[in-house]
Design a protein around this motif. Structure first.
Motif, short mmCIF file in Angstrom:
data_model
loop_
_atom_site.label_atom_id
_atom_site.label_comp_id
_atom_site.label_asym_id
_atom_site.label_seq_id
_atom_site.Cartn_x
_atom_site.Cartn_y
_atom_site.Cartn_z
N THR A 48 0.82 -1.21 0.00
CA THR A 48 0.00 0.00 0.00
C THR A 48 0.86 1.27 0.00
N CYS A 49 2.13 1.14 -0.33
CA CYS A 49 3.05 2.28 -0.33
C CYS A 49 2.57 3.34 -1.32
N LEU A 50 2.44 4.57 -0.83
CA LEU A 50 2.00 5.70 -1.65
C LEU A 50 3.16 6.56 -2.12
N LYS A 51 4.13 6.79 -1.21
CA LYS A 51 5.29 7.63 -1.53
C LYS A 51 6.50 7.15 -0.76
N ARG A 52 7.69 7.40 -1.33
CA ARG A 52 8.95 7.04 -0.69
C ARG A 52 10.00 8.07 -1.09
N ASN A 53 10.88 8.40 -0.13
CA ASN A 53 11.99 9.29 -0.43
C ASN A 53 13.07 9.08 0.61
N ASP A 54 14.27 9.53 0.29
CA ASP A 54 15.39 9.41 1.21
C ASP A 54 15.21 10.27 2.45
N PHE A 55 14.59 11.47 2.30
CA PHE A 55 14.48 12.34 3.47
C PHE A 55 13.26 13.25 3.50
N LEU A 56 12.52 13.43 2.39
CA LEU A 56 11.41 14.39 2.38
C LEU A 56 10.25 13.89 1.53
N ILE A 57 9.04 13.97 2.10
CA ILE A 57 7.82 13.68 1.34
C ILE A 57 6.88 14.86 1.55
N THR A 58 6.37 15.40 0.45
CA THR A 58 5.42 16.50 0.53
C THR A 58 4.23 16.20 -0.36
N GLY A 59 3.13 16.89 -0.09
CA GLY A 59 1.97 16.78 -0.95
C GLY A 59 0.69 16.60 -0.17
N PRO A 60 -0.42 16.69 -0.88
CA PRO A 60 -1.72 16.58 -0.21
C PRO A 60 -2.03 15.14 0.20
N LEU A 61 -2.67 15.02 1.36
CA LEU A 61 -3.21 13.74 1.83
C LEU A 61 -4.67 13.96 2.21
N PRO A 62 -5.58 13.25 1.58
CA PRO A 62 -6.99 13.38 1.94
C PRO A 62 -7.25 12.87 3.36
N GLU A 63 -8.40 13.22 3.89
CA GLU A 63 -8.81 12.70 5.20
C GLU A 63 -8.67 11.18 5.20
N GLY A 64 -8.13 10.64 6.30
CA GLY A 64 -7.98 9.20 6.40
C GLY A 64 -6.88 8.81 7.35
N GLU A 65 -6.53 7.53 7.29
CA GLU A 65 -5.50 6.98 8.16
C GLU A 65 -4.32 6.54 7.28
N TYR A 66 -3.13 6.91 7.72
CA TYR A 66 -1.91 6.60 6.97
C TYR A 66 -0.85 6.09 7.93
N TYR A 67 0.19 5.51 7.37
CA TYR A 67 1.30 5.00 8.16
C TYR A 67 2.58 5.60 7.61
N ILE A 68 3.31 6.26 8.49
CA ILE A 68 4.61 6.82 8.13
C ILE A 68 5.66 5.84 8.62
N VAL A 69 6.47 5.36 7.72
CA VAL A 69 7.47 4.35 8.05
C VAL A 69 8.86 4.95 7.85
N VAL A 70 9.68 4.84 8.89
CA VAL A 70 11.10 5.18 8.79
C VAL A 70 11.81 3.84 8.67
N ASP A 71 12.34 3.58 7.48
CA ASP A 71 12.88 2.26 7.17
C ASP A 71 14.38 2.36 6.91
N THR A 72 15.11 1.40 7.43
CA THR A 72 16.57 1.40 7.30
C THR A 72 17.00 0.80 5.97
N PHE A 73 17.80 1.54 5.25
CA PHE A 73 18.41 1.05 4.01
C PHE A 73 19.54 0.11 4.41
N ALA A 74 19.59 -1.06 3.79
CA ALA A 74 20.63 -2.02 4.11
C ALA A 74 21.78 -1.94 3.10
N GLY A 75 21.45 -2.04 1.82
CA GLY A 75 22.48 -1.97 0.79
C GLY A 75 23.61 -2.93 1.07
#
Length: 94
Positions: A48-75
């Motif tokens: 259900t991922c909507l957006k991903r970025n290394d450090f910044l996400i911007t933009g409109p989000l309609p009313e609702g429930e969302y999950y913000i995930v801080v995920d570790t890059f392994a590489g």
């Protein structure tokens, strides 16, 4: 959101509930040697991922429930480049 990225390190999940449309600005700051990325999900499931970025996400989000995930890059770092970070979540308004 980007299956080619090795996000197999540990993650932290935050729930965000909005009562109206917001203009989201979510930023993650990490320390040297730490590599965490930020994702917005529509439900607590990777597909259900909507957006991903290394450090910044911007933009409109309609009313609702969302999950913000801080995920570790392994590489090429065994177990990932986890560590301290600061997460900011703001409504930039109209």
């Amino acid at each position: 959101c980007d299956a080619a990225k090795d996000e197999s390190g540990p993650e932290v999940v935050y729930r965000l509930a909005t009562a109206a449309l917001i203009n989201l600005r979510a930023t993650v700051f990490d320390r040297t040697g730490v590599d965490v990325d930020i994702l917005i999900l529509g439900a607590p499931a990777p597909e259900t991922c909507l957006k991903r970025n290394d450090f910044l996400i911007t933009g409109p989000l309609p009313e609702g429930e969302y999950y913000i995930v801080v995920d570790t890059f392994a590489g090429d770092v065994p177990g990932g480049a986890a560590g301290e970070y600061i997460l900011t979540v703001l409504d930039d308004g109209p």
